[in-house]
Design a protein around this motif. Structure first.
Motif, PDB file in Angstrom:
ATOM      1  N   LEU A   1       0.827  -1.199   0.000  1.00  0.00           N
ATOM      2  CA  LEU A   1       0.000   0.000   0.000  1.00  0.00           C
ATOM      3  C   LEU A   1       0.860   1.246   0.000  1.00  0.00           C
ATOM      4  O   LEU A   1       1.973   1.247   0.536  1.00  0.00           O
ATOM      5  N   ASP A   2       0.334   2.300  -0.568  1.00  0.00           N
ATOM      6  CA  ASP A   2       1.015   3.589  -0.585  1.00  0.00           C
ATOM      7  C   ASP A   2       1.039   4.148   0.835  1.00  0.00           C
ATOM      8  O   ASP A   2       0.011   4.185   1.514  1.00  0.00           O
ATOM      9  N   HIS A   3       2.214   4.573   1.275  1.00  0.00           N
ATOM     10  CA  HIS A   3       2.304   5.099   2.640  1.00  0.00           C
ATOM     11  C   HIS A   3       1.422   6.331   2.839  1.00  0.00           C
ATOM     12  O   HIS A   3       1.036   6.652   3.954  1.00  0.00           O
ATOM     13  N   LYS A   4       1.051   7.017   1.744  1.00  0.00           N
ATOM     14  CA  LYS A   4       0.170   8.177   1.869  1.00  0.00           C
ATOM     15  C   LYS A   4      -1.248   7.778   2.259  1.00  0.00           C
ATOM     16  O   LYS A   4      -2.032   8.612   2.668  1.00  0.00           O
ATOM     17  N   ALA A   5      -1.555   6.500   2.143  1.00  0.00           N
ATOM     18  CA  ALA A   5      -2.888   6.008   2.510  1.00  0.00           C
ATOM     19  C   ALA A   5      -2.894   5.382   3.904  1.00  0.00           C
ATOM     20  O   ALA A   5      -3.769   4.602   4.235  1.00  0.00           O
ATOM     21  N   THR A   6      -1.937   5.716   4.736  1.00  0.00           N
ATOM     22  CA  THR A   6      -1.793   5.094   6.053  1.00  0.00           C
ATOM     23  C   THR A   6      -3.049   5.248   6.909  1.00  0.00           C
ATOM     24  O   THR A   6      -3.468   4.310   7.570  1.00  0.00           O
ATOM     25  N   ASN A   7      -3.657   6.420   6.907  1.00  0.00           N
ATOM     26  CA  ASN A   7      -4.868   6.613   7.723  1.00  0.00           C
ATOM     27  C   ASN A   7      -5.973   5.659   7.302  1.00  0.00           C
ATOM     28  O   ASN A   7      -6.640   5.058   8.142  1.00  0.00           O
ATOM     29  N   LYS A   8      -6.197   5.506   5.989  1.00  0.00           N
ATOM     30  CA  LYS A   8      -7.203   4.564   5.501  1.00  0.00           C
ATOM     31  C   LYS A   8      -6.808   3.141   5.869  1.00  0.00           C
ATOM     32  O   LYS A   8      -7.653   2.325   6.243  1.00  0.00           O
ATOM     33  N   THR A   9      -5.528   2.827   5.746  1.00  0.00           N
ATOM     34  CA  THR A   9      -5.040   1.485   6.064  1.00  0.00           C
ATOM     35  C   THR A   9      -5.322   1.141   7.520  1.00  0.00           C
ATOM     36  O   THR A   9      -5.779   0.045   7.831  1.00  0.00           O
ATOM     37  N   LEU A  10      -5.062   2.068   8.413  1.00  0.00           N
ATOM     38  CA  LEU A  10      -5.282   1.809   9.835  1.00  0.00           C
ATOM     39  C   LEU A  10      -6.759   1.597  10.145  1.00  0.00           C
ATOM     40  O   LEU A  10      -7.110   0.766  10.981  1.00  0.00           O
ATOM     41  N   LYS A  11      -7.629   2.313   9.448  1.00  0.00           N
ATOM     42  CA  LYS A  11      -9.070   2.127   9.656  1.00  0.00           C
ATOM     43  C   LYS A  11      -9.515   0.738   9.205  1.00  0.00           C
ATOM     44  O   LYS A  11     -10.468   0.193   9.744  1.00  0.00           O
ATOM     45  N   LEU A  12      -8.828   0.176   8.222  1.00  0.00           N
ATOM     46  CA  LEU A  12      -9.190  -1.139   7.689  1.00  0.00           C
ATOM     47  C   LEU A  12      -8.329  -2.265   8.253  1.00  0.00           C
ATOM     48  O   LEU A  12      -8.434  -3.403   7.809  1.00  0.00           O
ATOM     49  N   TRP A  13      -7.474  -1.968   9.223  1.00  0.00           N
ATOM     50  CA  TRP A  13      -6.486  -2.938   9.688  1.00  0.00           C
ATOM     51  C   TRP A  13      -7.111  -4.243  10.196  1.00  0.00           C
ATOM     52  O   TRP A  13      -6.618  -5.325   9.887  1.00  0.00           O
ATOM     53  N   ALA A  14      -8.205  -4.173  10.934  1.00  0.00           N
ATOM     54  CA  ALA A  14      -8.836  -5.396  11.448  1.00  0.00           C
ATOM     55  C   ALA A  14      -9.262  -6.305  10.295  1.00  0.00           C
ATOM     56  O   ALA A  14      -9.069  -7.516  10.346  1.00  0.00           O
ATOM     57  N   PHE A  15      -9.822  -5.721   9.253  1.00  0.00           N
ATOM     58  CA  PHE A  15     -10.216  -6.508   8.082  1.00  0.00           C
ATOM     59  C   PHE A  15      -8.991  -7.033   7.337  1.00  0.00           C
ATOM     60  O   PHE A  15      -8.935  -8.208   6.964  1.00  0.00           O
TER      61      PHE A  15
END
Length: 105
Positions: free
Chosen positions: A8-22
């Motif tokens: 994943l693009d590091h610029k999308a980290t906030n979105k990634t963290l929101k989806l981390w459980a999934f």
């Protein structure tokens, strides 16, 4: 053997963290990198390959998108080598960071 690696693009980290459980339920290894490419590489148990490169990143709006799909083993091998280099030499293993943090808590 089935395996999924997600870069994943590091610029999308906030979105990634929101989806981390999934993400942790469906993806074994997740990496962050300076990566804006949209590449899907699939290899069957028989060794058949499919490479998909697309400009689509689920952005809303009236934009034209393009895609390239190939079953060429040579194209797959070249893209696979590039993705492996990105993972090995230019990314942060996000799954390891979370494990280390959980172990410290």
């Amino acid at each position: 053997m089935s395996r999924i690696n997600l870069v994943l693009d590091h610029k999308a980290t906030n979105k990634t963290l929101k989806l981390w459980a999934f993400i942790t339920q469906v993806i074994e290894r997740t990496y962050l990198a300076d990566n804006h490419s949209k590449i899907l590489l699939v290899k069957s148990e028989r060794g058949d390959t499919v490479s998909v490169i697309t400009s689509q990143n689920l952005t809303r709006g009236n934009r034209h998108e393009s895609a390239f799909i190939s079953t060429s083993p040579e194209i797959f091998a070249n893209l696979h080598a590039q993705v492996n280099d990105l993972i090995t030499n230019h990314s942060v293993p996000l799954h390891d960071l979370f494990r280390e943090r959980l172990a410290a808590d």
